[in-house]
Design an enzyme around this catalytic site. Structure first.
Site, PDB file in Angstrom:
ATOM      1  CG  HIS A  85       5.718  77.954  37.068  1.00  0.00           C
ATOM      2  ND1 HIS A  85       6.382  78.002  38.374  1.00  0.00           N
ATOM      3  CD2 HIS A  85       6.693  78.787  36.493  1.00  0.00           C
ATOM      4  CE1 HIS A  85       7.192  79.438  38.577  1.00  0.00           C
ATOM      5  NE2 HIS A  85       8.047  78.674  36.938  1.00  0.00           N
TER       6      HIS A  85
ATOM      7  CB  SER B 149      11.413  78.088  37.437  1.00  0.00           C
ATOM      8  OG  SER B 149      10.472  78.953  37.997  1.00  0.00           O
TER       9      SER B 149
END
Lengths: 303, 89
Positions: A131, A259
């Protein structure tokens, strides 16, 4: 001739490729040019320092970070920092392995800006979350491969000891399990840098290990959380909370911006990524496990 | 293109300082919610605004951080888009 059909003949499904118990290990990590931070068994030496400081103190507990009592009534919700917050700031980011981690400034299709983390696995290849390279927002101008990513290895606030490199869209990599299906179990990707900056910073090894090999290991994460001062790198560790076929769960404190961080094991002094951090959850955070399929892709992207 | 289970659920907001002025470049992240949340952070636009999709209906904590302060707001998204205003300081 009569067929001998035994209705009681036992059967079982063939082992899924992801269930393989054959461990795979990349080439040894490269520490690059410059200093190397010490390890202390399964954790970084910085963690050992925290233990020593805690043992030496005898003070009242700090309750300033306790959550409101009302949250006990309304049940658990997805949190990424599990109190107390024991994350350690890394100031010597020009040392390995810290310099093999990079702060990412991501420009999406709609020109929105995002923060993530990446880690080198080779001279030009950096791993991150799916992502971070492909944003899932169907029906919007934000959806799809991001426009570009600024990669800043070893960043420490406003200091960029290795400068910054811009990775264009054409150099991004991921898998259809993420790009086409938005399946969290396939949330991983990579960037192929236009320069061999990893040869200077060094890189992590990576491993696809069986449950038997992973169980009992300590997991480490160092990345760039957005809830801390801008561009600072923070480290934490924990044991394994749970092992899924394609995800690893842990109680390492993380926050938005981390992330893509390496979830790594220290094995005889060498650092090997075993997952790619991606999500905050209700009782544990999680990363995309490096299984044989992930390992093959990382190997191909590295070479 | 992945199939949606429901219409997109979205939080649209603005980050302001204690004087009510918009804060560009604030770091926004979903800190809590009813499902696993991607650990990525978003920077507010020049006018302090942002929007982010959420995976499922429920209550979310939206965190905003700057180097001079932080703030949090809670918002319940049952359908469509919900607005939130976060004061940092």
């Amino acid at each position: 001739m009569t067929e001998n059909t035994n209705p009681h003949e036992p059967v079982q499904p063939e082992a899924d490729a992801e269930d393989t118990t054959v461990d795979q290990l990349s080439d040894a990590p490269e520490t690059g040019a410059g200093g190397t931070a010490a390890t202390a068994g399964d954790v970084e030496a910085a963690a050992a320092t925290l233990y020593e400081m805690a043992a030496a103190e005898d003070t009242a507990p700090d309750t300033s970070a306790l959550r409101p009592i009302g949250e006990a009534t309304y049940g658990a919700s997805a949190e990424t920092v599990f109190l107390p917050d024991n994350r350690i700031q890394i100031n010597n980011t020009a040392d390995y392995p810290w310099r093999a981690n990079a702060s990412l400034l991501i420009t999406a299709n709609d020109n929105s800006k995002w923060l993530g983390t990446g880690w080198f696995i080779g001279p030009k290849t950096m791993v991150t979350a799916g992502h971070c390279v492909f944003i899932q927002a169907p029906g919007t101008t934000r959806h799809g491969w991001v426009k570009s990513i600024e990669v800043m290895p070893g960043r420490n606030g406003n200091t960029l000891p290795y400068g910054k490199v811009v990775v264009p869209r054409s150099n991004l990599r991921s898998v259809t399990g993420w790009t086409n299906s938005a399946n969290q179990e396939y949330d991983y990707g990579a960037m192929i840098l236009p320069t061999n900056l990893g040869s200077t910073t060094g890189w992590y090894g990576f491993a696809a290990w069986s449950d038997a090999t992973l169980n009992g290991r300590t997991l480490n994460i160092s990345g760039y959380p957005g809830d801390k001062p801008s561009g600072t790198q923070w480290y934490h560790w924990s044991g394994i909370a749970a092992l899924g076929a394609r995800k690893i769960y842990y109680t390492i404190d993380t926050a938005g911006g981390q992330s893509g961080s390496a979830v790594y094991v220290i094995d005889n002094g060498s650092r090997y990524g075993v997952a790619i951090h991606a999500y905050g959850g209700s009782t544990s955070n999680s990363g995309t496990r490096i299984t044989s399929g992930v390992f093959t892709n990382l190997q191909n992207w590295k070479n | 293109m992945p199939a949606r289970i429901h219409d997109p659920l979205r939080i649209r907001g603005v980050v302001v300082d204690a004087q009510g002025r918009p804060v560009p470049g604030a770091r926004v992240a979903l800190g809590a919610g009813p499902a696993a949340l991607p650990d990525i952070a978003l920077l507010t636009d020049d006018d302090g605004s942002f929007w982010v999709e959420v995976p499922t209906p429920g209550e979310y904590a939206v965190l905003a951080s700057t180097d001079s302060g932080s703030g949090e707001a809670r918002v319940t998204v049952n359908s469509g888009e919900q607005s939130v205003r976060i004061v940092v300081g």
